[in-house]
Write a protein that holds these residues in place. Sequence first.
Motif, PDB file in Angstrom:
ATOM      1  N   THR A  46      22.199  48.993  38.578  1.00  0.00           N
ATOM      2  CA  THR A  46      23.235  47.970  38.696  1.00  0.00           C
ATOM      3  C   THR A  46      23.917  48.054  40.054  1.00  0.00           C
ATOM      4  O   THR A  46      24.094  47.041  40.742  1.00  0.00           O
ATOM      5  CB  THR A  46      24.301  48.167  37.603  1.00  0.00           C
ATOM      6  N   ARG A  50      23.973  45.232  43.097  1.00  0.00           N
ATOM      7  CA  ARG A  50      25.199  44.595  43.555  1.00  0.00           C
ATOM      8  C   ARG A  50      25.561  44.997  44.976  1.00  0.00           C
ATOM      9  O   ARG A  50      26.546  44.540  45.518  1.00  0.00           O
ATOM     10  CB  ARG A  50      26.347  44.923  42.604  1.00  0.00           C
TER      11      ARG A  50
ATOM     12  N   TRP B 236      36.843  32.898  30.196  1.00  0.00           N
ATOM     13  CA  TRP B 236      36.031  33.864  30.942  1.00  0.00           C
ATOM     14  C   TRP B 236      35.696  33.340  32.327  1.00  0.00           C
ATOM     15  O   TRP B 236      35.600  34.089  33.286  1.00  0.00           O
ATOM     16  CB  TRP B 236      34.776  34.144  30.131  1.00  0.00           C
ATOM     17  N   LEU B 244      35.943  37.031  34.701  1.00  0.00           N
ATOM     18  CA  LEU B 244      34.601  37.635  34.720  1.00  0.00           C
ATOM     19  C   LEU B 244      34.431  38.525  35.944  1.00  0.00           C
ATOM     20  O   LEU B 244      33.995  39.663  35.849  1.00  0.00           O
ATOM     21  CB  LEU B 244      33.550  36.519  34.718  1.00  0.00           C
ATOM     22  N   GLU B 245      34.820  37.958  37.112  1.00  0.00           N
ATOM     23  CA  GLU B 245      34.671  38.703  38.361  1.00  0.00           C
ATOM     24  C   GLU B 245      35.501  39.977  38.349  1.00  0.00           C
ATOM     25  O   GLU B 245      35.065  41.020  38.829  1.00  0.00           O
ATOM     26  CB  GLU B 245      35.151  37.833  39.520  1.00  0.00           C
ATOM     27  N   ALA B 247      36.507  41.664  35.746  1.00  0.00           N
ATOM     28  CA  ALA B 247      35.917  42.640  34.829  1.00  0.00           C
ATOM     29  C   ALA B 247      34.765  43.366  35.516  1.00  0.00           C
ATOM     30  O   ALA B 247      34.625  44.588  35.415  1.00  0.00           O
ATOM     31  CB  ALA B 247      35.429  41.932  33.572  1.00  0.00           C
ATOM     32  N   TRP B 248      33.964  42.604  36.262  1.00  0.00           N
ATOM     33  CA  TRP B 248      32.870  43.224  37.020  1.00  0.00           C
ATOM     34  C   TRP B 248      33.405  44.211  38.044  1.00  0.00           C
ATOM     35  O   TRP B 248      32.841  45.290  38.251  1.00  0.00           O
ATOM     36  CB  TRP B 248      32.030  42.155  37.740  1.00  0.00           C
ATOM     37  N   ALA B 249      34.507  43.802  38.694  1.00  0.00           N
ATOM     38  CA  ALA B 249      35.066  44.664  39.739  1.00  0.00           C
ATOM     39  C   ALA B 249      35.549  45.984  39.148  1.00  0.00           C
ATOM     40  O   ALA B 249      35.315  47.051  39.717  1.00  0.00           O
ATOM     41  CB  ALA B 249      36.204  43.952  40.448  1.00  0.00           C
ATOM     42  N   PHE B 251      34.446  47.320  36.446  1.00  0.00           N
ATOM     43  CA  PHE B 251      33.248  48.056  36.063  1.00  0.00           C
ATOM     44  C   PHE B 251      32.611  48.726  37.276  1.00  0.00           C
ATOM     45  O   PHE B 251      32.198  49.887  37.218  1.00  0.00           O
ATOM     46  CB  PHE B 251      32.266  47.101  35.373  1.00  0.00           C
ATOM     47  N   GLU B 252      32.566  47.992  38.390  1.00  0.00           N
ATOM     48  CA  GLU B 252      31.986  48.547  39.615  1.00  0.00           C
ATOM     49  C   GLU B 252      32.753  49.786  40.066  1.00  0.00           C
ATOM     50  O   GLU B 252      32.154  50.769  40.497  1.00  0.00           O
ATOM     51  CB  GLU B 252      32.041  47.511  40.741  1.00  0.00           C
TER      52      GLU B 252
END
Lengths: 288, 446
Positions: A46, A50, B236, B244-245, B247-249, B251-252
């Motif tokens: 992942t 990204r 979302w 959404l973005e 949440a991704w951030a 997670f990243e």
Amino acid sequence: MSTQAIEKSAAPDLRESYLAQVQRKHLYNAIFLIVFVALLIGGFITANDRNAGGFWDGLPNIFDFPAEMLDDASQKLTQFPAHFINFLPSLLETINIAGAATLIGAIAGVFISLLATRGLAKWPRLIPVFRRVMDVLRAMPEIVIALVLIFIMGGGPVPAMIAIALHTIGALGKLFSEVNENADIKSVEGLESVGATWFQRMWLGILPQVIPNYLSYALLRFEINIRASAILGFVGSGGIGYELKNAMSWGKGKYDEAAVIFILLFLTIVLVDQLSSYARNKLIGESR
Amino acid sequence: MNTIVAENKSDLRAQVSQNFLRMKLVAFGVPSLILLYFIYIAISFDFAGITERAKLDKATTLLSDTYSYKTHVTKSNRGAGDFTIAIEGEKKGRYPQGETPNWVKIDGDNASVTLAPGHVVEFVGKTVFYDIPGYGLVEVEPKNSGIALKLPTDDVPDFISASKTRVNIKTDAGRIGVTKSKTDVFRYFYGWEMFFFTLDSPFYGMSFTEVMGSAFSSERLDPAMSNFSAMWNDFWYNPMWRHLEIAWALFETILMAFLGTVGAALIALPLAFMSARNFSPVWVARFSMRRVFDFLRGVDGLIWTIVLSRAFGPGPLTGALAILLTDTGTFGKMFSEALENVDQKQIEGIRSTGAKPIQRYRFGVIPQLIPIFLSQILYYLESNTRSATVIGAIVGGGIGLHLTQAIITGKDWEEVSYYIILIILMVMMMDTLSGWLRKKLIGGKS
């Protein structure tokens, strides 16, 4: 006679249940390992997807930038002493940010940790409040406070100092309160019996017991804070980090200044690291 | 004999008084040294200048933005003189032509805007009338020559600032700004605007019970999907808050910390065996391994981040690798110290049963080390979540990037406070998680 019979019949059961238990444990471990490896690989894929450049594409280029830098640096070796002198003030600023922040954080941390330790607190009902305050201070990354303060106060070293100090209060406060819990409370009781105030009880009863541990943690924190102050300078303003950001922005062929800053930063961190670990060994050795 | 005792006594007394003197010196010397250092810091950091440079109005906008938002009613003073109504003045928050919130009434060229009960702003053509309770009727007319302001009193009160090109009126209910090109009326509301749904969503403006009701009702607002999934979709993919973005951030950021910490531990483990005195007999290997650890640690995350982002470009992988390199040094040092402190008795016991070397490691060494290693790794996992936020701001990944961008644009402070809350929650969650894992895996007290 009857007990023996029971033991005999129980023995195979016991062994079976033990073996089953071992087997279950192995199974759990295997599942845990599989999940863990899957998480690791999945996470890597992942992150790789990204990222702007892939891992395998970037790997051969990993030495390009250091090589470029070395190239620039070797061509302008004669300018190095001048650069060193140029950047010393900002290096000093970075160290000062860390030093002042550690001092503020340690002094405030002592108070908040005493207020949050059972048996020592001045207001025992407020212990949970002080603990939550420390948790929040610890959870707040320095960059958050620093950026907000830079917006309000403008640039300079003060926002970084305040940001690091606040985080340090939370981090040291927690460690200090763990030290306090192990302190001998008899001297506090003795002082109380002669009518000492809370401040006197802490100052004369607790602090002499815990000072070596406090200092050792504070030194460790100072080391961490120097790194933090350098990185905050890069993101925000002030100190050697800011100079590094400027030096990087000049681009190819002019990385000699960045090289000098890298060297200065490296030497400072190694020096502080060695000094603090030496001092910590002495302090903790003394207290034992 | 007596004299000897007396001499001893005087010795003792001298010693004690010397000790007292030293303690007094320390008790006064250390605080005064600290004070001197702070004075030096105050001078070199220019504390005095800060009070001048600090902009308290910025702090107030920041603070008020975090709990309120404003809706702009704008009338263009050039051309046709159209009205636009937009939340926070943003394109994404603009009401469609012809639609107005219930506190704005538009009638061709005229309009009335209710800021609060009693506070009504009337547009008649380009002229604005505002009858301020407790003050009187204010009339502002933008003309080509300048802006004409008519007040009920002779002097301008301090909640109005006026010049030839610009008039600002600020009351408790709202704010009006008139320039030659446009007239803005701002009304303030509590809360974060459009946090759940934007204006183009059919769910916008519904109360909580209405939303819940429609979620479970069979009457579809959008025939293509059920209300519940439409709702989730609108939330979302909310274009303003970009849930959404974000949440991704988040997670990243956690991913960077996880990959960096675990990767570092996996690499450091074999290297630590090579640098521990009791496991690695070759002096050269030990010495060089230790210098490698010192180097990795000394170079610091900041420099690794910069060097690596040149090779791998911006993104979470670069951040993870930067954490990995720094922490390989840290873990290597800590692990090798732990290895050197291994209790030999347990190994001897295993050896006495005739165990081979591998078995001795497996049952004699590993069980002693796993708790130490795990608790160190878990502690760093939590601390690296925080580092990953900062590193993300440099390498351009994760929530750190969103935070710095939101602060640099300097207008969406509600987003900044949203991110700050999320970051704190994330760190606290990682703290709890690592504490829970530590308890599960190691057992007993932290």
